[in-house]
Design an enzyme around this catalytic site. Sequence first.
Site, PDB file in Angstrom:
ATOM      1  N   CYS A  39      43.477  34.073  36.299  1.00  0.00           N
ATOM      2  CA  CYS A  39      43.205  35.119  37.015  1.00  0.00           C
ATOM      3  C   CYS A  39      41.886  35.625  37.163  1.00  0.00           C
ATOM      4  O   CYS A  39      41.056  35.894  36.092  1.00  0.00           O
ATOM      5  CB  CYS A  39      43.975  36.305  36.162  1.00  0.00           C
ATOM      6  SG  CYS A  39      43.480  38.171  36.863  1.00  0.00           S
ATOM      7  N   CYS A  93      40.798  39.043  35.966  1.00  0.00           N
ATOM      8  CA  CYS A  93      40.702  38.980  34.522  1.00  0.00           C
ATOM      9  C   CYS A  93      39.315  38.448  33.973  1.00  0.00           C
ATOM     10  O   CYS A  93      38.834  39.143  32.826  1.00  0.00           O
ATOM     11  CB  CYS A  93      41.864  38.337  33.797  1.00  0.00           C
ATOM     12  SG  CYS A  93      43.529  38.706  34.313  1.00  0.00           S
TER      13      CYS A  93
END
Length: 161
Positions: free
Chosen positions: A51, A54
């Site tokens: 991600c 993230c």
Amino acid sequence: MASSASSPTTRENCRPKEPSPNFKSTEEFYRYLEKSKPTQLMVINFTTEWCEPCKQADEFFKNLPHEYEDVKFAKVDVDVLMNIAEALGVTMMPTFLLVKVKKEKEHVKKDDMQGDHKEKKEPPILNKRYKMVKLDHVVGWNKKKEEELRGLIRKHRHTTT
């Protein structure tokens, strides 16, 4: 001889803050909960390796324990511990949950504001011994989310549930 205006260096103020744990098993996660004080705020970063948002949030999250030493921080890789994410209703990454842990002996209900009415809800039960009272959450990542998370930590760090 000139005196120094700064604080003396001691073992206490030089000790580095422990990094936020990144759990590899459900058992590790539960052991971490066992060490939590019932009124201590915990911020859990639900993330994955693939991600991009993230990854952007990771450096910020790594520095939070230095700013808020009275708050516990933890990281959960959803690909490794999907059962924890599912139990807490996490469906998007990154998600930052602000929670307090309640041992099963402690009977707690959380007011969940929805629209103009209050609804009593039981905290999610992670196993027979723990419930987590979800206080707030932040989903996604950008500069505005960074400030939102900081504000929520300040708001909830000294509250009791």
